[in-house]
Structure formats: C-alpha cells, structure tokens
Design a protein around this motif. Structure first.
Motif, short mmCIF file in Angstrom:
data_model
loop_
_atom_site.label_atom_id
_atom_site.label_comp_id
_atom_site.label_asym_id
_atom_site.label_seq_id
_atom_site.Cartn_x
_atom_site.Cartn_y
_atom_site.Cartn_z
N VAL A 5 26.23 45.39 49.36
CA VAL A 5 26.46 45.44 47.91
C VAL A 5 27.05 44.10 47.47
O VAL A 5 28.02 43.61 48.06
CB VAL A 5 27.44 46.58 47.54
CG1 VAL A 5 27.79 46.51 46.06
CG2 VAL A 5 26.85 47.93 47.89
N CYS A 10 28.27 44.23 41.18
CA CYS A 10 28.58 45.67 41.15
C CYS A 10 29.64 45.93 40.09
O CYS A 10 30.67 45.26 40.05
CB CYS A 10 29.11 46.13 42.52
SG CYS A 10 29.72 47.83 42.51
N THR A 11 29.36 46.91 39.22
CA THR A 11 30.32 47.26 38.16
C THR A 11 31.13 48.51 38.51
O THR A 11 31.96 48.94 37.74
CB THR A 11 29.57 47.54 36.84
OG1 THR A 11 28.69 48.65 37.05
CG2 THR A 11 28.78 46.32 36.39
N GLY A 14 29.36 53.94 39.98
CA GLY A 14 29.40 55.17 40.78
C GLY A 14 28.07 55.83 41.04
O GLY A 14 28.00 56.85 41.73
N CYS A 16 25.50 54.95 42.92
CA CYS A 16 25.10 54.98 44.33
C CYS A 16 25.91 56.00 45.11
O CYS A 16 25.37 56.74 45.94
CB CYS A 16 25.24 53.60 44.95
SG CYS A 16 26.86 52.85 44.75
N ILE A 26 33.02 54.06 46.54
CA ILE A 26 33.71 53.20 45.58
C ILE A 26 35.17 53.10 46.02
O ILE A 26 35.84 54.13 46.21
CB ILE A 26 33.66 53.77 44.14
CG1 ILE A 26 32.23 54.15 43.75
CG2 ILE A 26 34.24 52.76 43.15
CD1 ILE A 26 31.26 53.01 43.69
N SER A 32 31.57 49.09 45.11
CA SER A 32 30.93 49.98 46.07
C SER A 32 30.83 49.31 47.44
O SER A 32 30.53 48.11 47.54
CB SER A 32 29.54 50.35 45.57
OG SER A 32 28.86 51.11 46.56
N PRO A 53 22.14 49.98 38.19
CA PRO A 53 21.86 49.34 36.90
C PRO A 53 21.95 47.82 36.93
O PRO A 53 21.40 47.14 36.05
CB PRO A 53 22.92 49.94 35.97
CG PRO A 53 23.97 50.47 36.85
CD PRO A 53 23.30 50.87 38.12
N THR A 54 22.66 47.26 37.91
CA THR A 54 22.80 45.80 37.95
C THR A 54 22.06 45.18 39.12
O THR A 54 22.18 43.97 39.37
CB THR A 54 24.28 45.40 38.02
OG1 THR A 54 24.84 45.91 39.25
CG2 THR A 54 25.07 45.95 36.85
N ALA A 56 22.69 45.49 42.27
CA ALA A 56 23.68 44.95 43.20
C ALA A 56 23.47 45.37 44.65
O ALA A 56 24.09 44.82 45.55
CB ALA A 56 25.08 45.37 42.74
N ILE A 57 22.60 46.38 44.85
CA ILE A 57 22.38 46.87 46.23
C ILE A 57 21.24 46.09 46.85
O ILE A 57 20.11 46.11 46.36
CB ILE A 57 22.07 48.38 46.22
CG1 ILE A 57 23.23 49.15 45.60
CG2 ILE A 57 21.80 48.86 47.65
CD1 ILE A 57 22.95 50.63 45.37
S1 SF4 Z 1 25.09 51.76 41.50
FE1 SF4 Z 1 25.25 49.51 41.66
S2 SF4 Z 1 26.74 48.92 40.09
FE2 SF4 Z 1 26.94 51.11 40.40
S3 SF4 Z 1 28.60 51.31 41.91
FE3 SF4 Z 1 26.65 51.30 43.04
S4 SF4 Z 1 26.31 49.16 43.61
FE4 SF4 Z 1 27.86 49.19 42.00
#
Ligand code: SF4
Length: 61
Positions: A5, A10-11, A14, A16, A26, A32, A53-54, A56-57
């Motif tokens: 991540v 990552c914001t 939650g 994921c 988290i 995360s 949404p971003t 980040a994974i």
């Molecule tokens: S879904 Fe993406 S932004 Fe949201 S907590 Fe997980 S890694 Fe972070």
C-alpha cells in the motif's frame, strides 16, 4: 504475488479492510497495511486494488 500500500496516496478510507480484513488492516496512523503472512489468495486482490478510490494498492504478479 506481492501486495503493498502506497502510504502517501492511501486516505485510510477503509474499503480494503472492509472487503478483506484477513489481508488489510487500518492502523493508528490512518493508513492501510498488508498483514504479514496473510493468505493473498483468500480474496480477489486485483478486484480490491481496483476498488481503492486512490489506486494506493499495488499488486505485482
Ligand atoms: S481502499 Fe485504498 S485508500 Fe482506502 S484504506 Fe485501502 S489502500 Fe487506503
């Protein structure tokens, strides 16, 4: 497969963790983390990565 991540993007939304708490957690810093030793085949990691949404994974096959 390697999953990580990006802590910058990552914001902590939650999503994921909600989709697969066996792999994603988290933590207190609001980011995360991929749990060490998690069974990455227990869920569809690619789909979860696509749900972030971003974006980040990061998944490396
Ligand atoms: S879904 Fe993406 S932004 Fe949201 S907590 Fe997980 S890694 Fe972070």
């Amino acid at each position: 497969m390697k999953v990580s991540v990006d802590k910058i993007t990552c914001t902590g939304c939650g999503t994921c963790q909600a989709l697969c708490p066996q792999v994603f957690e988290i933590r207190e810093d609001g980011k995360s983390y991929v749990l060490e030793g998690a069974d990455l085949n227990c869920c569809d990691i690619h789909e979860i990565a696509a749900s972030c949404p971003t974006g980040a994974i990061l998944v490396e096959d």
